[in-house]
Design an enzyme around this catalytic site. Structure first.
Site, short mmCIF file in Angstrom:
data_model
loop_
_atom_site.label_atom_id
_atom_site.label_comp_id
_atom_site.label_asym_id
_atom_site.label_seq_id
_atom_site.Cartn_x
_atom_site.Cartn_y
_atom_site.Cartn_z
N ASP A 169 37.96 25.70 23.16
CA ASP A 169 37.95 27.15 23.34
C ASP A 169 37.14 27.90 22.28
OD1 ASP A 169 39.82 26.56 21.34
OD2 ASP A 169 41.49 27.55 22.34
N MET A 172 42.58 23.40 22.57
CA MET A 172 42.24 22.11 21.97
C MET A 172 43.48 21.31 21.59
SD MET A 172 38.98 23.21 19.61
CE MET A 172 38.59 21.51 19.17
N HIS A 173 43.26 20.04 21.26
CA HIS A 173 44.23 19.15 20.59
C HIS A 173 45.35 18.62 21.47
CE1 HIS A 173 42.18 20.76 17.12
NE2 HIS A 173 42.80 21.90 17.16
#
EC number: 2.7.1.17
Length: 483
Positions: free
Chosen positions: A235, A79-80
């Protein structure tokens, strides 16, 4: 057949399941992280595509017939990450990853704007996507001026697979641009970083269709063109789908590179002050909360590098029976910490070292330090209104029964070990691909595995662990003041 693709930090996994959700086969390819400066963490998106090609090639070599029968694809990913594209979808710079802390000043500035916590339900952490774009604007203005689209890592894979700019709610929750309660982009928060909705991908639920496989790739892999690609999930939400952690009160503890204490919720329950993440789940009208520690198995891997021993050798030295905490305490802040401290500058430490503190004492302290970090997340979840009575263990670190015993005793709740099988993010992604392709009821697909074993808190050591946890808690403010 259904294919799950999981883009992790250290590699890409391709997993095939059949209509009965039995694993048919898998392929894997490794990835490296670039750290050009202290606190920086980057990857070249071209390497994600190369790794995906390699993983699918491995799968095709062993299971070509089954791969040809794929009817749906699901995506999961780290992520991110800020993947920046120009108008021609050309990558403008290496992707800034989730564990990159360079944008701590920009994160603090955005977090000081009360709209961010109110709309997103979360602190603006340095690892989130929005402060990364603010950093690029401040430090690489020529790059920022060319940005036409901002994609999360797995959604860059989707662009390659389908030609579509699409994301979904769980991954988008970690950008600091999503109205998490209303499940849509916030124009106000985008404007605060000099962006608008045109810079963002379209949003769908993780169970929805979100593009179709391009004919060129389908021909290369021996698959049918137009196979639907599901929205997928970040995830942790994908792992939750794989583990069946989708109902109220269901929870898991993940011992991966980072550590996550994850709880599913039927309602949106934000509490930013607790430093708990409150995100949309991959399933419609569902949310989740999680406490996140940045260095879980990474802490043990670091000790492996220092000692020249692998993880199994280090943990085997401790024996099979859980020990009372010794005099050495480890703070696992090798990359800073999220829950509960939101501190990108803090770093790890050993305290209580003595002449008799050998390798085994350091290993024990590392395992206990990570267990106590999970206890911090448990307390933060309680503050946010989520009470857990048990958790299921996943991730590579969950192979250590000693570590799970330490976690159960530190948390004061049982830890369930699922029966043998692959229930991680790639499996969850494949389940989402199945749902998108068939329209099946998500709750009937995302069921929990059988429990093979339950590790309960060691009643004889609960008191000693409580004492050690209090000592652990007192150390953070002590070292923060001298760093």
């Amino acid at each position: 057949m259904y294919l799950g693709l999981d883009l992790g930090t250290s590699g890409v996994k391709a997993l095939l399941i059949d209509g009965d959700q039995k694993v048919v086969g898998s392929g894997h390819a490794s990835l490296e992280v670039s750290r050009p400066q202290a606190g920086w963490s980057e990857q070249d998106p071209a390497n994600w595509i190369a790794a995906c090609e390699e993983a699918i090639a491995e799968l095709k070599a062993a299971h070509g017939e089954e791969l040809a029968a794929v009817k749906g694809i699901g995506l999961s990913g780290q992520m991110h990450g800020a993947t920046l594209l120009d108008k021609a979808d050309k990558v403008l710079r290496p992707c800034i990853l989730w564990n990159d802390t360079r944008s701590h000043a920009e994160a603090a500035s955005l977090d000081a704007d009360p709209r961010f916590r109110k709309i997103t339900g979360n602190i603006v952490f340095p690892g989130f996507t929005a402060p990364k774009l603010a950093w690029v604007k401040n430090n690489e203005p020529a790059v920022f001026a060319k940005v036409a689209k901002v994609l999360l890592p797995k959604d860059y894979l989707r662009l390659w697979l389908t030609g579509e700019h699409i994301s979904e709610m769980s991954d988008a929750s970690g950008t600091a641009w999503l109205d998490v309660g209303k499940r849509r982009w916030s124009p106000d928060l985008l404007a605060a970083t000099d962006l608008d909705e045109n810079h963002m991908p379209a949003l769908v639920e993780g169970t929805d269709k979100a593009g179709a496989l391009r004919a060129e790739l389908a021909s290369r892999w021996g698959m049918a063109a137009g196979v639907p690609v599901a929205g997928g999930a970040g995830d942790n939400a994908a792992s939750a789908c794989g583990m069946g952690t989708v109902g109220e009160g269901h929870a898991f503890v993940s011992l991966g590179t980072s550590g996550v204490l994850f709880a599913a919720n039927r309602a949106y329950l934000p509490n930013p002050a607790s430093a708990v993440h409150t995100f949309c789940h991959a399933l419609p009208a569902t949310w989740h909360q999680m406490g996140v520690i940045l260095s879980a198995t990474d802490s043990l891997n670091w000790l492996c590098e220092i000692t020249g021993r692998d993880a199994a050798a280090l943990t085997d030295e401790l024996g099979g029976k859980l020990k009372a905490p010794g005099g050495v305490t480890f703070l696992p802040y090798l990359s800073g910490e999220r829950t509960p401290h939101n501190d990108s500058a803090i770093r790890g430490a050993f305290t209580g070292l003595a002449h008799e503190s050998g390798r085994a004492a350091l290993t024990q302290a590392v395992l206990e330090g990570v267990a106590f970090a999970f206890r911090d997340s448990l307390e933060a979840l309680r503050t946010a209104g989520t009470m857990l009575t048990r958790v299921t263990a996943i991730g590579g670190g969950s192979r250590s029964r000693y570590w799970l015993g330490a976690i159960a005793t530190a948390l004061g709740i049982p830890v369930d070990i699922p029966a043998d099988g692959d229930f991680g993010a790639a499996f969850g992604a494949a389940r989402l691909g199945l749902i998108a392709a068939t329209g099946a009821d998500p709750l009937s697909i995302c069921t929990a595995p059988l429990t093979q074993e339950t590790i309960t808190p060691d009643a004889e050591l609960v008191g000693a662990y409580e004492d050690a946890y209090r000592r652990y808690r007192a150390l953070y403010p002590a070292i923060r003041d001298v760093m």
